[in-house]
Scaffold this active site. Structure first.
Site, PDB file in Angstrom:
ATOM      1  N   CYS A  42       0.823  -1.216   0.000  1.00 18.70           N
ATOM      2  CA  CYS A  42       0.000   0.000   0.000  1.00 18.70           C
ATOM      3  C   CYS A  42       0.861   1.271   0.000  1.00 18.70           C
ATOM      4  O   CYS A  42       0.363   2.359  -0.294  1.00 18.70           O
ATOM      5  CB  CYS A  42      -0.935   0.013   1.206  1.00 18.70           C
ATOM      6  SG  CYS A  42      -2.187  -1.296   1.168  1.00 18.70           S
ATOM      7  N   THR A 268     -10.199 -24.695   2.462  1.00 19.76           N
ATOM      8  CA  THR A 268     -10.684 -25.036   1.123  1.00 19.76           C
ATOM      9  C   THR A 268     -11.412 -26.378   1.167  1.00 19.76           C
ATOM     10  O   THR A 268     -11.643 -26.939   2.240  1.00 19.76           O
ATOM     11  CB  THR A 268      -9.516 -25.115   0.131  1.00 19.76           C
ATOM     12  OG1 THR A 268      -8.718 -26.267   0.434  1.00 19.76           O
ATOM     13  CG2 THR A 268      -8.645 -23.852   0.203  1.00 19.76           C
ATOM     14  N   TYR A 421     -15.152  15.144  22.565  1.00 18.34           N
ATOM     15  CA  TYR A 421     -15.341  16.524  22.106  1.00 18.34           C
ATOM     16  C   TYR A 421     -14.453  17.489  22.877  1.00 18.34           C
ATOM     17  O   TYR A 421     -14.408  17.501  24.094  1.00 18.34           O
ATOM     18  CB  TYR A 421     -16.800  16.958  22.265  1.00 18.34           C
ATOM     19  CG  TYR A 421     -16.965  18.467  22.225  1.00 18.34           C
ATOM     20  CD1 TYR A 421     -16.576  19.185  21.091  1.00 18.34           C
ATOM     21  CD2 TYR A 421     -17.447  19.176  23.315  1.00 18.34           C
ATOM     22  CE1 TYR A 421     -16.685  20.560  21.045  1.00 18.34           C
ATOM     23  CE2 TYR A 421     -17.567  20.557  23.281  1.00 18.34           C
ATOM     24  CZ  TYR A 421     -17.180  21.243  22.152  1.00 18.34           C
ATOM     25  OH  TYR A 421     -17.285  22.606  22.102  1.00 18.34           O
TER      26      TYR A 421
END
Length: 556
Positions: A42, A268, A421
């Site tokens: 990335c 799988t 906040y």
């Protein structure tokens, strides 16, 4: 017990490290056909653009460090060429000498990842045309820029990698264009939310050729189905597909796309073989449908879950919701859950709304507004998706919304979230709360809304009232045809100008003042509809769509 892992990047490396932490005495072998393991794929565009300067920062682990810390046998330049599930054997080729050998396993984990799609376009194999998957690809691109000094680059494909590459190529000094076959960039967001992205990238000098397909590439030009663009460098970023030929050849079940089919334990159809990462089919957390969502976060989690189950600790992967985020210069675009297109395809009866909220208290310096779109299922009120485009504070709001989606919250639950906040960090009514308040008003019937795509069809024959409650200064910058202007603070004194017994369609800049206006009018007996997202969203979409998909004054 011996566990062999094919592929040493996100899912494979995560599985190996987790398995060692759980089982100290096991033999663990990683087979990686490339030269690097556990690299930060990335981060590759940012090395090309110069944001990441030290190449060594791209490799989170080396074969030597993995051996030293985890006692794991990492074999780079060793490619698994065949699997014999009935014999628990992997055939391995040493790429440096072409020698093949057999490697037995008790458990096998496949983590082959996904490979870039290279469309069958004439010229796609020219030396100035690149794809980006790994560190060698990255070094080739960077070396080409340094040696050849290209002037104009074209990125084919406007997904996450394509958009990131465009930004980083601009940062190297190139003149950059993006060609995208769809009508908007970044497919995981809706076209209306992409309008802000388009307008911003154009301001940054990036050419956008939307709804355009590439037909041919030459040394100096990229030809489209509607023109051509000069280019002496091309990046193909047309998406990825699972690299699963090895799995299919040995009888492992795959879907039509080629994804390896696994159960919740990442197992799988062969009990001793597991698969993780970008090569596997996942369950969409929101729709419950099989899907292909190649992301690093889920790949790492899947690797951990496979290791848990091999080590005897029952663990399940419960689905992928597609939480993702991208930086484009100073802009941030983030999403979680599903968008409108996917909701419609899944047959979900949904509603939506838009808000435009400040990143922190508006009276504290530096506050910047973010555009927030949320979707919820009408019957259950379950939050099913969110998209945010903005500059500051987007990431933390999306993380909150992603957690809400993950744990099945109702959209009305957003009103009750108690978030941190203080004026430098947020508002007493956080953007997450505001999105919930608006949705709650719609759900409870306190507000009816209409959308930017409804505006053109509104009658202009006097059968409805079209009202703009912005200030005179704001309307001087533009108005929607057919709307009359009465500023909000003058509305009560000018009710006589609004005919009774006619629906009123109303807007302001963001939808907040027009909501207040609707409540005033409803209190006086009017039926009122509020424009979701307001003038700001409407103007962004209309402006974006007014720019032709192909403009080139320099081309032949």
């Amino acid at each position: 017990m011996r566990t062999v892992i094919i592929g040493g990047v996100a899912g494979g490396a995560s599985a190996a490290a987790r398995l060692r932490r759980l089982r100290e005495q096991d033999e663990i072998i990683i087979l990686e056909r490339g030269e690097h393991i556990s690299f930060a794929n990335c981060g590759l565009p940012y090395f090309i653009g110069g944001e990441i300067k030290d190449r060594s920062m791209l490799t989170l682990q080396t074969p030597q460090s993995f051996r030293a810390r985890f006692n794991i046998d990492v074999r780079v330049r060793n490619e698994a060429v065949a699997i014999e599930p009935d014999n628990n054997i992997v055939i391995v080729r040493e790429l440096d000498n072409n020698r093949e050998y057999k490697l037995s396993y008790d458990k096998l984990i496949l983590s082959p990842g996904a490979e870039p799609i290279k469309p069958p376009i004439e010229g796609v194999d020219l030396p100035h045309v690149f794809t980006l998957r790994n560190i060698p690809d990255t070094l080739k691109i960077r070396s080409y820029i340094e040696a050849e000094r290209p002037k104009k680059a074209v990125v084919v494909g406007g997904g996450y990698i394509g958009a990131e590459m465009a930004e980083n190529l601009v940062n190297t000094g190139l003149d950059v264009s993006i060609v995208e076959l769809a009508d908007h960039l970044i497919a995981s967001i809706d076209a209306d939310m992409a309008s802000d992205v388009h307008n911003y990238l154009r301001e940054k000098g990036i050419g956008l050729y939307l709804g355009s397909g590439v037909t041919k590439i030459t040394e100096k030009e990229v030809f489209l189905n509607n023109g051509s663009i000069p280019a002496d460098m091309v990046i193909i970023s047309a998406g990825v597909r699972p690299e699963t030929s090895l799995a299919k050849d040995c009888g492992i079940n795959t879907d039509q796309r080629g994804n390896i089919i696994v159960n919740k334990q990442m197992q799988t159809n062969f009990s001793d073989i597991y698969a993780v990462g970008d090569a596997v089919q996942v369950t969409d957390l929101v729709t419950g449908e099989p899907s292909f969502i190649p992301l690093a976060g889920p790949a790492n989690k899947q690797g951990r879950i496979a290791a848990d189950n091999i080590a005897g600790f029952p663990s399940e992967y419960k689905g992928t919701q597609g939480s993702s985020i991208i930086k484009l210069f100073d802009m941030t675009v983030a999403t979680t859950g599903i968008n409108e297109k996917r909701a419609k395809a899944a047959g979900i009866d949904f509603d939506k709304t838009y808000t435009y909220s400040a990143s922190h208290a508006s009276y504290y310096p530096g506050a910047k507004n973010m555009s927030v779109k949320i979707l919820w299922e009408k019957g259950s009120l379950r939050l099913i998706g969110a998209q945010i485009v903005g500059f500051d504070g987007v990431d933390k709001r999306m993380d909150v919304l992603a957690a809400a989606v993950r744990f099945g919250a109702k959209v009305t639950d957003l009103t009750e979230m108690e978030l941190c906040y203080a004026p430098p960090f947020g508002s007493a009514k956080d953007p997450v709360n505001m999105a919930g308040f608006v949705a709650e008003n719609i759900i409870t019937g306190k507000m009816k809304q209409f959308f930017w795509h409804d505006v053109e069809a509104l009658p202009r024959d006097g059968s409805v009232t079209l009202l703009d409650v912005r200030t005179k200064k704001e309307t001087a910058r533009g108005m929607i045809e057919g709307f009359i202007n009465i500023p909000l603070d003058e509305l009560r004194d000018q009710l006589d100008k609004i005919p009774e017994h006619r629906p009123v369609y109303i807007h302001c800049h963001s939808g907040l003042r027009s909501y207040i206006a609707c409540r005033i009018l409803e209190g006086h007996g009017y039926s009122c509809y509020n424009l979701a997202g307001g003038w700001r969203l409407y103007e962004s979409v209309i402006h974006d769509r007014s720019v032709p998909p192909y403009i080139c004054t320099e081309c032949k």
